[in-house]
Design a protein around this motif. Structure first.
Motif, PDB file in Angstrom:
ATOM      1  N   ALA A  41       2.187   9.738   3.177  1.00  9.59           N
ATOM      2  CA  ALA A  41       2.376  10.120   4.590  1.00  9.59           C
ATOM      3  C   ALA A  41       1.315   9.452   5.473  1.00  9.59           C
ATOM      4  N   LEU A  42       0.073   9.412   4.994  1.00 13.72           N
ATOM      5  CA  LEU A  42      -0.985   8.782   5.789  1.00 13.72           C
ATOM      6  C   LEU A  42      -0.732   7.276   5.913  1.00 13.72           C
ATOM      7  N   CYS A  50       0.864  -1.194   0.000  1.00 16.07           N
ATOM      8  CA  CYS A  50       0.000   0.000   0.000  1.00 16.07           C
ATOM      9  C   CYS A  50       0.896   1.240   0.000  1.00 16.07           C
ATOM     10  N   THR A  51       0.789   2.038  -1.055  1.00 16.12           N
ATOM     11  CA  THR A  51       1.748   3.140  -1.212  1.00 16.12           C
ATOM     12  C   THR A  51       1.066   4.492  -1.408  1.00 16.12           C
ATOM     13  N   GLY A  52      -0.239   4.542  -1.314  1.00 16.24           N
ATOM     14  CA  GLY A  52      -0.935   5.809  -1.496  1.00 16.24           C
ATOM     15  C   GLY A  52      -2.403   5.667  -1.146  1.00 16.24           C
ATOM     16  N   ASN A  59      -3.093  13.655  -2.721  1.00 16.37           N
ATOM     17  CA  ASN A  59      -1.939  13.698  -3.618  1.00 16.37           C
ATOM     18  C   ASN A  59      -0.886  12.698  -3.138  1.00 16.37           C
ATOM     19  N   GLU A  60       0.131  12.468  -3.986  1.00 16.81           N
ATOM     20  CA  GLU A  60       1.087  11.386  -3.736  1.00 16.81           C
ATOM     21  C   GLU A  60       1.736  11.496  -2.351  1.00 16.81           C
ATOM     22  N   ALA A  61       2.177  12.730  -2.011  1.00 11.19           N
ATOM     23  CA  ALA A  61       2.899  12.921  -0.748  1.00 11.19           C
ATOM     24  C   ALA A  61       1.961  12.730   0.449  1.00 11.19           C
ATOM     25  N   TYR A  76       1.018   2.624   9.041  1.00 13.59           N
ATOM     26  CA  TYR A  76       1.955   1.483   9.034  1.00 13.59           C
ATOM     27  C   TYR A  76       2.832   1.525  10.298  1.00 13.59           C
ATOM     28  N   ALA A  77       3.320   2.716  10.643  1.00 15.09           N
ATOM     29  CA  ALA A  77       4.179   2.847  11.838  1.00 15.09           C
ATOM     30  C   ALA A  77       3.382   2.487  13.097  1.00 15.09           C
TER      31      ALA A  77
END
Ligand code: SIN
Length: 301
Positions: A230-231, A217-219, A224-226, A236-237
Motif C-alpha cells: 500500500a505504501l 518495488c513491491t514491498g 507486512n505485505e499489505a 508510485y501513484a
C-alpha cells in the motif's frame, strides 16, 4: 554542442555531439553536467555502431553485462554487451504485439527503473533508436522526474519514508504489471532476480533526493505485505502524475540516456505490427567490475 530543455522540470536534448569519435573530456563533462541537471538527456543524431555505443557508455561507468546463461541465445544482430528492447525477435523479425510471449516484456509498460531487482549499483541506461517507427505509430517512451516528485511530498511523508528500505523483486513486479500464468522453472533459472532491498529515498551524488519506487518495488522491509504494498502504491501513484512525466517521441538515432537513480520510465505500445523498432541499450554502474548481475550475486554468495 547545445543543451535544450524538453520539459519544465527535467529532460533535455543534446545537439551537435559527435559520438563516432572517442569521447573527449569536453563531451564527457557536457553529458555529466546535463545528466545531473536534467536526469534524462537525448543525444540527437547518434548514428553509431554497437562498438561506439559501448565505448561512449564506458566513459561514464563500467558496463552491466546482460545476464544470459551461457547456453541462452541472443540477438545476433547485436553485440553481447547490449540489451535488446523493441519488437524484434532473435532473428530480427517483428514480434506481433499481442503474441503470448510478449507478456513478459509488457512489464516494461509499467514505470520502472532498470535493474532495481538486483543489488548492483546501477547508474544510467543508454538506449539507441537504431530503427524507429514513424511518430504516429506509437512506441514513445515515458519518463518521470522522481526528484521533483520527492520534493513535492508532504513533510510528514518524507519523515515517514526516510531510511525505509523497499523490496525489489523482478517476478513480483511482473505480476503487478499484469503477468498471468505460471512462471516456469526455466524462466526462473534464466532470470534468478530478487528480492533485494534499496532505500525508498535515494540521495544523488549532487545532493538532491529522489523517490525510488519503480515497478519492481513491491514491498517495504519491516512492514507486512499489505502495508508495504500500500505504501509503495501510494508513492508510485504520486510519482506517476502527469506533471512529472515527459513523453519522448523517438527519432531515428536518438540516444536517450536516463539516470535510473532519479527517474522512472515506461514503454508504450506500437499501434501497428507493421513497423520495426530496434532499440539497443547499454547499462552502466556507478562502480564495480564489468559483470552481469547473476555473476555479481554468485560472487557475493
Ligand atoms: C526499457 O524499458 O528499458 C525500454 C523502453 C522502451 O523500449 O521504450
Amino acid at each position: 554542442m547545445q543543451v535544450n530543455p524538453l520539459h519544465p522540470l527535467f529532460a533535455a536534448e543534446l545537439v551537435g555531439a559527435d559520438l563516432t569519435r572517442p569521447p573527449s573530456p569536453e563531451l564527457v563533462r557536457t553529458v555529466e553536467d546535463a545528466m545531473a541537471r536534467y536526469g534524462v538527456v537525448v543525444v540527437r543524431d547518434a548514428e553509431i555502431t554497437d562498438a561506439q555505443q559501448i565505448e561512449f557508455s564506458r566513459a561514464f561507468g563500467p558496463l552491466e553485462i546482460p545476464s544470459r546463461p551461457k547456453d541462452a541465445p541472443w540477438p545476433r544482430r547485436m553485440a553481447r554487451e547490449l540489451f535488446a528492447a523493441g519488437n524484434l525477435d532473435l532473428d530480427g523479425h517483428i514480434i506481433p504485439y499481442d503474441r503470448e510471449g510478449q507478456n513478459l516484456s509488457k512489464g516494461a509498460e509499467r514505470f520502472h527503473t532498470d535493474s532495481s531487482f538486483h543489488a548492483m549499483p546501477t547508474k544510467w541506461s543508454l538506449l539507441l533508436g537504431v530503427e524507429t517507427p514513424p511518430p504516429s505509430a506509437g512506441g514513445d517512451t515515458l519518463f518521470l522526474d522522481a526528484r521533483a516528485a520527492y520534493d513535492d511530498l508532504p513533510q510528514q511523508m518524507k519523515d515517514r519514508i526516510e531510511g525505509l528500505v523497499g523490496i525489489h523483486d523482478f517476478w513480483q513486479g511482473r505480476r503487478l504489471a499484469g503477468l498471468k500464468g505460471e512462471i516456469s522453472e526455466e524462466q526462473k533459472r534464466r532470470m534468478p532476480f530478487g528480492p533485494v532491498g534499496h532505500l525508498l529515498v535515494r540521495t544523488l551524488p549532487y545532493g538532491r533526493k529522489a523517490l525510488f519506487v519503480g515497478g519492481h518495488c513491491t514491498g517495504v522491509q519491516g512492514l507486512n505485505e499489505a502495508e508495504g504494498l500500500a505504501l509503495v502504491e501510494e508513492l508510485y501513484a504520486h510519482a506517476t502524475q502527469d506533471k512529472y512525466v515527459y513523453r519522448h517521441p523517438w527519432r531515428r538515432w536518438d540516444m536517450t540516456i536516463w539516470d535510473n537513480r532519479c527517474t522512472m520510465h515506461a514503454a508504450t505500445p506500437l499501434f501497428s505490427d507493421a513497423y520495426r523498432r530496434d532499440m539497443r541499450r547499454t547499462t552502466i554502474n556507478e562502480s564495480g567490475p564489468e559483470t552481469s548481475a547473476v555473476e555479481w550475486m554468485t560472487a557475493a554468495a
